[in-house]
Write a protein that holds these residues in place. Structure first.
Motif, PDB file in Angstrom:
ATOM      1  N   VAL A 205       0.745  -1.155  -0.106  1.00 47.16           N
ATOM      2  CA  VAL A 205      -0.188  -0.160   0.000  1.00 47.16           C
ATOM      3  C   VAL A 205       0.671   1.193  -0.087  1.00 47.16           C
ATOM      4  CG1 VAL A 205      -2.037   1.181   1.800  1.00 47.16           C
ATOM      5  CG2 VAL A 205      -1.272  -0.965   1.365  1.00 47.16           C
ATOM      6  N   VAL A 206       0.679   1.848  -0.947  1.00 46.48           N
ATOM      7  CA  VAL A 206       1.628   3.359  -1.531  1.00 46.48           C
ATOM      8  C   VAL A 206       1.010   4.456  -0.956  1.00 46.48           C
ATOM      9  CG1 VAL A 206       3.704   4.635  -2.829  1.00 46.48           C
ATOM     10  CG2 VAL A 206       3.356   2.390  -3.067  1.00 46.48           C
ATOM     11  N   GLN A 207       1.224   5.199  -0.559  1.00 47.78           N
ATOM     12  CA  GLN A 207       0.235   6.769  -0.206  1.00 47.78           C
ATOM     13  C   GLN A 207       1.490   7.884  -1.129  1.00 47.78           C
ATOM     14  OE1 GLN A 207      -2.971   7.695   1.290  1.00 47.78           O
ATOM     15  NE2 GLN A 207      -1.267   9.799   0.654  1.00 47.78           N
ATOM     16  N   PRO A 208       0.907   8.249  -1.839  1.00 48.51           N
ATOM     17  CA  PRO A 208       1.023   9.488  -2.726  1.00 48.51           C
ATOM     18  C   PRO A 208       1.451  10.971  -2.146  1.00 48.51           C
ATOM     19  CG  PRO A 208      -0.798   9.011  -3.410  1.00 48.51           C
ATOM     20  CD  PRO A 208      -0.304   8.003  -2.385  1.00 48.51           C
ATOM     21  N   PHE A 209       2.679  12.031  -2.071  1.00 48.79           N
ATOM     22  CA  PHE A 209       2.109  13.334  -1.873  1.00 48.79           C
ATOM     23  C   PHE A 209       2.965  13.377  -2.914  1.00 48.79           C
ATOM     24  CE2 PHE A 209       2.458  10.682   2.132  1.00 48.79           C
ATOM     25  CZ  PHE A 209       1.090  11.423   3.273  1.00 48.79           C
ATOM     26  N   LYS A 210       2.613  14.569  -3.150  1.00 47.13           N
ATOM     27  CA  LYS A 210       3.122  16.052  -4.121  1.00 47.13           C
ATOM     28  C   LYS A 210       4.060  17.315  -3.567  1.00 47.13           C
ATOM     29  CE  LYS A 210       4.907  18.012  -8.434  1.00 47.13           C
ATOM     30  NZ  LYS A 210       5.756  17.683  -8.695  1.00 47.13           N
TER      31      LYS A 210
ATOM     32  N   GLU B 203      -5.949   9.106  -1.514  1.00 45.39           N
ATOM     33  CA  GLU B 203      -5.828  10.386  -2.441  1.00 45.39           C
ATOM     34  C   GLU B 203      -4.119  10.478  -1.899  1.00 45.39           C
ATOM     35  OE1 GLU B 203      -7.121  12.967  -4.337  1.00 45.39           O
ATOM     36  OE2 GLU B 203      -8.909  12.414  -4.101  1.00 45.39           O
ATOM     37  N   SER B 204      -3.817  11.899  -3.218  1.00 48.96           N
ATOM     38  CA  SER B 204      -2.520  11.867  -3.204  1.00 48.96           C
ATOM     39  C   SER B 204      -2.074  13.646  -2.257  1.00 48.96           C
ATOM     40  CB  SER B 204      -1.714  12.007  -4.396  1.00 48.96           C
ATOM     41  OG  SER B 204      -0.585  13.020  -4.465  1.00 48.96           O
ATOM     42  N   TYR B 205      -1.679  13.919  -1.887  1.00 51.71           N
ATOM     43  CA  TYR B 205      -2.002  15.393  -0.912  1.00 51.71           C
ATOM     44  C   TYR B 205      -0.121  16.042  -1.154  1.00 51.71           C
ATOM     45  CZ  TYR B 205      -5.854  12.966   1.269  1.00 51.71           C
ATOM     46  OH  TYR B 205      -6.911  12.434   1.867  1.00 51.71           O
ATOM     47  N   ASN B 206      -0.606  17.629  -1.097  1.00 50.82           N
ATOM     48  CA  ASN B 206       0.370  18.142  -1.195  1.00 50.82           C
ATOM     49  C   ASN B 206       1.368  18.683  -0.258  1.00 50.82           C
ATOM     50  OD1 ASN B 206      -1.572  19.097  -3.678  1.00 50.82           O
ATOM     51  ND2 ASN B 206       0.353  19.485  -4.269  1.00 50.82           N
ATOM     52  N   LEU B 207       2.064  18.144  -0.448  1.00 48.81           N
ATOM     53  CA  LEU B 207       2.998  18.979   1.006  1.00 48.81           C
ATOM     54  C   LEU B 207       4.303  20.160   0.603  1.00 48.81           C
ATOM     55  CD1 LEU B 207       4.694  15.618   2.006  1.00 48.81           C
ATOM     56  CD2 LEU B 207       2.032  17.303   2.651  1.00 48.81           C
ATOM     57  N   ASP B 208       3.749  21.217   1.462  1.00 46.28           N
ATOM     58  CA  ASP B 208       4.174  22.862   0.961  1.00 46.28           C
ATOM     59  C   ASP B 208       4.997  23.259   1.704  1.00 46.28           C
ATOM     60  OD1 ASP B 208       4.611  25.709   0.099  1.00 46.28           O
ATOM     61  OD2 ASP B 208       3.547  24.753  -1.972  1.00 46.28           O
ATOM     62  N   SER B 209       5.807  23.478   1.892  1.00 49.70           N
ATOM     63  CA  SER B 209       7.019  23.870   3.271  1.00 49.70           C
ATOM     64  C   SER B 209       6.877  25.630   3.404  1.00 49.70           C
ATOM     65  CB  SER B 209       8.414  23.362   2.862  1.00 49.70           C
ATOM     66  OG  SER B 209       9.226  23.942   2.027  1.00 49.70           O
ATOM     67  N   TRP B 210       7.091  26.024   2.204  1.00 44.41           N
ATOM     68  CA  TRP B 210       6.422  27.605   2.329  1.00 44.41           C
ATOM     69  C   TRP B 210       4.980  27.981   2.468  1.00 44.41           C
ATOM     70  CZ3 TRP B 210       3.137  31.936   0.450  1.00 44.41           C
ATOM     71  CH2 TRP B 210       3.718  32.851   0.287  1.00 44.41           C
ATOM     72  N   ALA B 211       3.716  27.013   1.938  1.00 46.29           N
ATOM     73  CA  ALA B 211       2.295  27.808   2.327  1.00 46.29           C
ATOM     74  C   ALA B 211       2.128  27.173   3.517  1.00 46.29           C
ATOM     75  CB  ALA B 211       1.502  26.882   1.414  1.00 46.29           C
ATOM     76  N   MET B 212       2.841  26.203   4.395  1.00 48.61           N
ATOM     77  CA  MET B 212       1.975  24.654   5.355  1.00 48.61           C
ATOM     78  C   MET B 212       3.782  25.132   6.666  1.00 48.61           C
ATOM     79  SD  MET B 212       1.033  21.802   3.255  1.00 48.61           S
ATOM     80  CE  MET B 212      -0.251  21.887   2.043  1.00 48.61           C
TER      81      MET B 212
ATOM     82  N   LEU C 174       4.455   2.374   2.360  1.00 53.83           N
ATOM     83  CA  LEU C 174       5.771   3.576   3.027  1.00 53.83           C
ATOM     84  C   LEU C 174       5.058   4.755   1.813  1.00 53.83           C
ATOM     85  CD1 LEU C 174       8.236   2.301   0.109  1.00 53.83           C
ATOM     86  CD2 LEU C 174       5.977   1.346   0.284  1.00 53.83           C
ATOM     87  N   ALA C 175       5.732   5.998   2.435  1.00 52.55           N
ATOM     88  CA  ALA C 175       5.315   6.903   1.360  1.00 52.55           C
ATOM     89  C   ALA C 175       6.105   7.046  -0.075  1.00 52.55           C
ATOM     90  CB  ALA C 175       5.335   8.137   2.438  1.00 52.55           C
ATOM     91  N   ILE C 176       5.848   7.634  -0.584  1.00 50.65           N
ATOM     92  CA  ILE C 176       6.468   8.072  -2.132  1.00 50.65           C
ATOM     93  C   ILE C 176       5.604   9.149  -2.790  1.00 50.65           C
ATOM     94  CG2 ILE C 176       7.319   7.784  -4.883  1.00 50.65           C
ATOM     95  CD1 ILE C 176       7.959   5.565  -2.719  1.00 50.65           C
ATOM     96  N   ALA C 177       6.832  10.602  -2.375  1.00 49.74           N
ATOM     97  CA  ALA C 177       6.185  12.054  -2.411  1.00 49.74           C
ATOM     98  C   ALA C 177       7.086  11.992  -3.479  1.00 49.74           C
ATOM     99  CB  ALA C 177       6.613  12.618  -1.590  1.00 49.74           C
ATOM    100  N   GLU C 178       6.696  12.334  -5.065  1.00 52.18           N
ATOM    101  CA  GLU C 178       7.144  13.783  -6.374  1.00 52.18           C
ATOM    102  C   GLU C 178       7.685  14.753  -6.007  1.00 52.18           C
ATOM    103  OE1 GLU C 178       7.031  14.718 -10.796  1.00 52.18           O
ATOM    104  OE2 GLU C 178       4.937  13.414  -9.951  1.00 52.18           O
ATOM    105  N   GLY C 179       8.702  14.869  -6.056  1.00 51.97           N
ATOM    106  CA  GLY C 179       9.325  16.188  -6.008  1.00 51.97           C
ATOM    107  C   GLY C 179       9.101  18.260  -6.815  1.00 51.97           C
ATOM    108  N   SER C 180       8.996  18.947  -6.923  1.00 49.05           N
ATOM    109  CA  SER C 180       8.875  19.590  -7.863  1.00 49.05           C
ATOM    110  C   SER C 180       9.892  20.111  -8.300  1.00 49.05           C
ATOM    111  CB  SER C 180       7.675  20.830  -7.291  1.00 49.05           C
ATOM    112  OG  SER C 180       8.584  21.273  -6.438  1.00 49.05           O
ATOM    113  N   MET C 181       9.631  20.718  -9.476  1.00 54.56           N
ATOM    114  CA  MET C 181      11.184  21.274  -9.858  1.00 54.56           C
ATOM    115  C   MET C 181      12.279  20.519  -9.950  1.00 54.56           C
ATOM    116  SD  MET C 181      10.282  25.605  -9.754  1.00 54.56           S
ATOM    117  CE  MET C 181      10.170  25.601  -7.690  1.00 54.56           C
ATOM    118  N   GLY C 182      13.304  21.367  -9.293  1.00 53.73           N
ATOM    119  CA  GLY C 182      14.705  20.482  -8.685  1.00 53.73           C
ATOM    120  C   GLY C 182      14.622  20.020  -7.279  1.00 53.73           C
ATOM    121  N   LEU C 183      15.748  19.941  -6.445  1.00 57.86           N
ATOM    122  CA  LEU C 183      15.517  19.229  -5.450  1.00 57.86           C
ATOM    123  C   LEU C 183      15.535  20.472  -4.554  1.00 57.86           C
ATOM    124  CD1 LEU C 183      15.794  17.146  -2.634  1.00 57.86           C
ATOM    125  CD2 LEU C 183      17.759  17.531  -3.340  1.00 57.86           C
TER     126      LEU C 183
END
Length: 429
Positions: A32-37, A55-64, A81-90
């Motif tokens: 069972v994989v929990q996705p995040f973005k 459901e995939s939930y957004n995680l945002d260090s600026w807005a949250m 386990l969780a798999i979080a896809e990053g945005s732009m470069g790391l």
């Protein structure tokens, strides 16, 4: 929950296809994989949801803040386990931090302790891939590098040259995707085509999962997952009404799942309707919400949707109607499409917008409402190509960007109608 962050040195490196393939392959193993973005994004999470069945939930260090991020990770309880896809470069983010960081995917990796699976686009380089990976391993000591996935590899010789450099640095190679893997997702001006519009999505996800099973070291990737974050007390934004009419179709699909989850957790009932199917908002609702999306691609159908427009106008006589970005444009007086044709919209506001004169508006936003459904400062973002031709109504909010500079796209309000190009993420941390 143990997890991994799938990131890369830059956009276009293959993060999304690796993420989808990895989720599909792990799910095929019975996990069972929990996705995040990481960051503000509507389209990738919809693909995640189809691949993971969750459901995939957004995680945002600026807005949250930390508490909200911990709360959202907690919504995925029960996953292996969780798999979080990053945005732009790391490490890419804004210059001035807010919340618990500057919006970089590295902030999420540091906060959660999830190691980074770094996807390297290897086209046009060989041993230099080692230098890139070394720099990413050393850039921040609070971010762990699990290993790399070599993407778009031309030949066994090409792979051997890169492995030689990476082995000397003790950087694990956790996958090698050949250039002819052929897993690509169609794109348009705001990113990928939406998941619900993809005619062969199930076949693509199956192919991505099969490619991941062949070319990624799934056992090593599972073993590399680590970290986790303790739950913290957090109260989401309250719902705008006990019953909310929510526009949902190909023209209006950009609403964050965590907002809907928060509304439902507070006892609200969501009543979906489709403007493209010429449906009016449910009359028993206490508020109507028109999310963003692609109204410019369906402007003719919206202009011809008489039941929708008449029902929306009747609703707005007595109850609040709010539109975000595309929903805001649909609430306006008119929308000019890319070919220069003007289409009549609902007319709840005087807004006139045009796609014939395109200009990109992109970035984090902080809004201090002057009217509308919420009174406290809000965090969100703006991402559109529309040009405002007229915005005659009173401003909805004072809006600033991530640097604190004033933004002219203030939104507007008239009677019970409010709208803005501002995409709501939550209360400003």
């Amino acid at each position: 929950m143990k997890g991994l962050v799938v990131s890369a040195p830059a956009s276009g490196s293959g993060k999304t296809t690796v993420t989808l393939g990895l989720i599909a392959a792990l799910r095929a193993r019975g996990l069972v994989v929990q996705p995040f973005k990481s960051g503000p994004d509507y389209i990738d999470p919809a693909f995640h949801r189809r691949a993971a069945g969750r459901e995939s939930y957004n995680l945002d260090s600026w807005a949250m803040g930390r508490a909200q991020i911990a709360h959202l990770i907690g919504l995925g309880a029960g996953a292996d386990l969780a798999i979080a896809e990053g945005s732009m470069g790391l490490f890419d983010g804004v210059a001035r931090p807010a919340g618990c960081g500057n919006g970089a995917s590295a902030d999420i990796a540091a906060l959660t302790g999830w190691p980074v699976l770094l996807v390297l686009d290897c086209k046009g380089q060989a041993q230099s891939a080692g230098a890139v990976a070394l720099g990413f391993r050393e850039m921040r000591r609070d971010v762990a590098l699990a290993g790399v996935v070599l993407n778009r590899v031309a030949s066994p010789r090409h792979e051997a040259l890169m492995r030689h450099a990476l082995d000397a640095l003790a950087i694990p190679v956790l996958g090698v995707l050949p250039r002819e893997a052929g897993i690509e997702l169609p794109e348009r001006h705001l990113g990928l085509v939406q998941a619900q519009e993809h005619a062969a999505l199930e076949a693509l996800l199956e192919a991505a999962g099969a490619a991941a099973a062949r070319h990624l070291d799934l056992d090593a990737i599972i073993a590399a997952a680590a970290g986790g974050i303790a739950a913290e007390a957090f109260r989401p934004l309250p719902p705008p009404a006990e019953r909310i009419a929510l526009a949902q179709d190909d023209a209006f699909s950009f609403v964050y799942p965590h907002l809907i989850a928060g509304w439902r957790a507070a006892g609200a009932t969501i009543l979906p309707f489709s403007p493209l199917a010429d449906q009016a908002p449910e009359d028993s609702a206490g508020a109507c919400w028109l999310p963003g999306g692609y109204p410019e691609l369906h402007a003719g159908r919206l202009a011809a949707a008489g039941r929708f427009r008449d029902g929306l106008r009747r609703f707005a006589l007595t109850r609040p109607v709010h539109g975000e970005c595309g929903g805001y444009m649909a609430m306006g007086a008119g929308l000019v499409d890319a070919q220069g044709s003007r289409h009549e919209m609902a007319g709840l506001l005087g807004l006139e917008t045009s796609y014939a004169r395109r200009r990109m508006h992109l970035g984090y936003r902080r809004a201090e409402p002057l009217a509308g459904l919420y009174a406290q400062p809000l965090a969100g973002h703006e991402f559109h190509y529309a040009t405002i031709l007229a915005q005659p109504d009173a401003a909805l909010a004072r809006v600033t960007d991530a640097n604190g500079d004033a933004v002219t796209e203030t939104g507007s309000h008239r009677g019970h109608a409010t709208g803005s190009f501002f995409h709501l993420i939550g209360a400003a941390p």
